[in-house]
Design an enzyme around this catalytic site. Structure first.
Site, mmCIF file in Angstrom:
data_model
loop_
_atom_site.group_PDB
_atom_site.id
_atom_site.type_symbol
_atom_site.label_atom_id
_atom_site.label_comp_id
_atom_site.label_asym_id
_atom_site.label_seq_id
_atom_site.Cartn_x
_atom_site.Cartn_y
_atom_site.Cartn_z
ATOM 1 N N SER A 1 0.704 -1.301 -0.049
ATOM 2 C CA SER A 1 0.098 0.112 0.051
ATOM 3 C C SER A 1 0.835 1.420 0.022
ATOM 4 O O SER A 1 1.542 1.289 -0.951
ATOM 5 C CB SER A 1 -1.047 -0.020 1.116
ATOM 6 O OG SER A 1 -1.939 0.922 1.351
ATOM 7 N N LYS B 1 -0.472 -4.208 -3.104
ATOM 8 C CA LYS B 1 -1.846 -3.782 -2.671
ATOM 9 C C LYS B 1 -1.791 -2.157 -3.086
ATOM 10 O O LYS B 1 -1.425 -1.230 -2.574
ATOM 11 C CB LYS B 1 -1.691 -3.887 -1.031
ATOM 12 C CG LYS B 1 -3.142 -3.646 -0.448
ATOM 13 C CD LYS B 1 -3.624 -2.428 -0.371
ATOM 14 C CE LYS B 1 -5.056 -2.315 0.183
ATOM 15 N NZ LYS B 1 -5.676 -0.810 0.331
ATOM 16 N N ASP C 1 10.823 5.192 -9.933
ATOM 17 C CA ASP C 1 10.368 5.668 -11.281
ATOM 18 C C ASP C 1 10.941 7.392 -11.459
ATOM 19 O O ASP C 1 11.268 7.403 -12.573
ATOM 20 C CB ASP C 1 8.851 6.062 -11.264
ATOM 21 C CG ASP C 1 8.112 4.909 -11.402
ATOM 22 O OD1 ASP C 1 8.669 3.679 -11.431
ATOM 23 O OD2 ASP C 1 6.927 4.991 -11.663
#
Length: 482
Positions: A311, A336, A322
Site C-alpha cells: 500500500s 496492494k 520511477d
C-alpha cells in the site's frame, strides 16, 4: 407484519439500501431490479425469523446480517468489508496512532487463511514473538478455519491487562505454537531505527564516519510524515550525506502520509494517481513543498522492501524508483494498490470500507496484485536490476526474529542487542515461545545440542548490507567529483 421488531427490520432495510446509493442516476428499470434484490434479502431474513430451527435474538439477527454483508464483500476483494459499531470505534483510533489491543495488522490470503501482515514494533504481540506472515490457527483455543477477519479482531481485542493466546504457524515451520499475549493500550511509534541508545531513544546515524542514516517506518499514520520530517531535518543539521529508508514489513496506511513523505525527496513530478470506475483520475504531484533531502545528487537514498511491504509503502517506493531518486533493494513488494473509501453508515456508528479506485505509479504501471495475477504481470514494486535479494522462507523467518530481538527493550541484566550484522536468532530453531514470554533468554543453539557444540552462525542482514554498500559508493562518487 412478520414477527420482527419493527425498528430492527427498518434498520436491515436501511443497510441493504446502501448498495443503491451508487445507482441514484440509473434508469428506473435498473433501480427496480435493485429493489428486487433488497426484497430478496428481507424475504430470506423473514424466513429465518419464522422457521429457523431455533429462535434468534436481536444480537444474533444483526450478526447474521453483518455476516451476509461481509461474505458478499469478500467475494469482491479481500480489502472491502463492513465495519460494525464496536470495530468502527477501534478503526478510527488506529489511524491516530493510539488504540487498545495486542498490536497486529491482519489480512486474509486467497485461501481464506488468517494472516498476520505485520506486528507493530514495540507492542505486546511483537515482543511476545508474533511475526509477519504468521498464520493464526486458533484464538484462545477457538479455530479460525471458518472465522472472518472482523470476528478474529473481536476475539483478539479485549480488556487491557487480560491475556489472549494466539496459536500461530510461523513461515517456514510445520508445528504451530501457542503465544500468550497481554492486551494493552497501543501507542504506535512509526519512525524507528536499528538500535537504541542507553536512554532507549533510537540512534538514527548508522554509519557515523560516512554520515549515513538509517530510518525504518513501521506504518503510515497521521503523525508519521511530521515525525519523519522533523528527524530528517535534525539529521541534515548533523551533516547527513546519505539515507537508508527501510519499508520492509510495512503494511501501509494513509495515502496522505505516503504523498507527504514522497515530497520530502522530490521537487517535481507525479507521485501517484488513483483511478476509479466513474470518477475523474486524481493525481498527486511533487511541487517543491516539503522537500528536505534535495538536491538528489547530494543525498543518495536506498529504499528497502520485502514481500510484506504494501500500500503506502509501495507508493513511496514506486515514486522514488520511477523518478530515479532512490534505488530499491530487497524483494518484490506485496501488490496492494487499491483505494478503500470509508463510508459512514447508521448515523456514523458503523462504516463500509469499499474498494473504489486503484493506485497507479508515475510510470503509469499498475501496483495492485489481483487474485488471478501472474508473476509475469505488472504489479507491486520490484527491486532495481542488480539489487534483488531473494529470501527463502527460513531466512525471512530468521530476519523477523532478528529484527524483533533488536527492537525489544530489555530490562537491567537482560540481553543486549547484537551488532548490526549479527543476532542470536536462528532460522532452523522452533523456539519455545512460552519460554520467551516468561522472560528467559533466547536459545543460541538448536534444541538437543550439547553446550560444547559451536553456536550457529549469526544472522546477516544481506539487504541492509547491500544498501550500505550502495550509499557508501554514491558518497565516494560525489567526493571524487569534487
Amino acid at each position: 407484519m412478520p414477527r420482527w421488531n419493527l425498528a430492527w427490520l427498518l434498520g436491515i432495510v436501511g443497510v441493504s439500501l446502501l448498495g443503491l446509493a451508487i445507482s441514484r442516476s440509473a434508469p428506473l428499470r435498473d433501480k427496480d431490479k435493485d429493489y428486487e434484490l433488497v426484497h430478496l434479502i428481507v424475504d430470506v431474513l423473514d424466513e429465518v425469523d419464522h422457521d429457523y430451527v431455533r429462535e434468534l435474538d436481536a444480537d444474533a439477527k444483526r450478526k447474521l446480517v453483518e455476516d451476509m454483508i461481509n461474505g458478499g464483500l469478500m467475494r469482491l476483494d479481500e480489502h472491502s468489508s463492513y465495519i460494525n459499531p464496536r470495530r468502527y470505534k477501534q478503526f478510527t483510533k488506529e489511524t491516530k496512532a493510539k488504540f487498545t489491543g495486542v498490536g497486529i495488522q491482519l489480512s486474509t490470503d486467497p485461501n481464506g487463511l488468517l494472516i498476520v501482515h505485520s506486528p507493530l514494533v514495540g507492542t505486546p504481540a511483537y515482543e511476545a514473538g508474533i511475526l509477519a506472515g504468521d498464520i493464526i490457527v486458533k484464538i484462545d483455543g477457538k479455530s479460525t478455519e471458518t472465522m472472518n477477519q472482523d470476528e478474529a479482531v473481536d476475539l483478539i481485542q479485549g480488556e487491557v491487562g487480560k491475556v489472549v493466546t494466539l496459536t500461530v504457524l510461523h513461515e517456514g515451520t510445520r508445528e504451530p505454537v501457542d503465544i500468550p499475549i497481554t492486551r494493552a493500550e497501543i501507542k504506535v511509534q512509526s519512525v524507528l531505527s536499528d538500535v537504541r541508545l542507553p536512554d532507549k531513544e533510537w540512534d538514527f546515524m548508522m554509519d557515523k564516519e560516512n554520515k549515513i542514516a538509517y530510518v525504518r517506518l513501521s506504518g503510515f499514520n497521521e503523525t508519521t510524515a511530521k515525525e519523519l520530517g522533523q528527524k530528517l531535518t535534525e539529521l541534515k543539521k548533523e551533516g547527513l550525506r546519505g539515507l537508508i529508508l527501510d519499508l520492509r514489513t510495512n503494511g501501509g496506511g494513509l495515502l496522505r502520509s505516503a504523498v507527504e513523505i514522497s515530497r520530502m525527496f522530490l521537487t517535481e513530478g507525479r507521485i501517484v494517481s488513483t483511478k476509479g470506475r466513474e470518477k475523474e483520475e486524481e493525481v498527486y504531484d511533487a511541487d517543491g513543498r516539503g522537500a528536505i533531502l534535495v538536491p538528489a545528487k547530494e543525498f543518495p537514498v536506498a529504499v528497502l522492501i520485502n514481500k510484506f511491504s504494501a500500500s503506502a509503502s509501495e507508493i513511496v517506493a514506486a515514486a522514488l524508483q520511477d523518478h530515479e531518486r532512490a534505488v530499491i533493494i530487497g524483494e518484490r513488494s506485496y501488490g496492494k494498490g487499491s483505494v478503500q473509501n470509508v463510508i459512514k453508515l447508521e448515523g456514523g456508528k458503523s462504516a463500509l470500507k469499499l474498494t473504489t479506485a486503484s493506485y497507479w505509479r508515475p510510470s503509469g504501471k499498475n501496483i495492485h496484485r489481483f487474485f488471478d495475477s501472474k508473476e509475469t504481470d505488472d504489479w507491486g514494486v520490484k527491486p532495481n536490476a542488480g539489487f534483488e535479494v531473494p529470501m527463502k522462507p527460513e531466512e525471512r523467518l530468521a530476519y523477523m526474529k532478528y529484527r524483533r530481538d533488536r527492537d525489544v527493550v530489555h530490562g537491567k541484566g537482560g540481553d543486549k542487542p547484537a551488532s548490526p550484522s549479527s543476532s542470536k536468532s536462528d532460522a532452523g530453531d522452533d523456539l519455545d515461545r512460552r519460554s520467551i514470554n516468561r522472560g528467559n533468554k533466547l536459545p543460541s543453539t538448536s534444541p538437543g545440542k550439547s553446550e560444547g557444540e559451536k553456536e550457529k552462525k549469526p544472522f546477516e542482514d544481506r539487504v541492509l548490507n547491500k544498501a550500505l554498500e550502495f550509499v557508501r559508493g554514491e558518497i565516494k562518487k560525489v567526493e571524487a567529483g569534487g
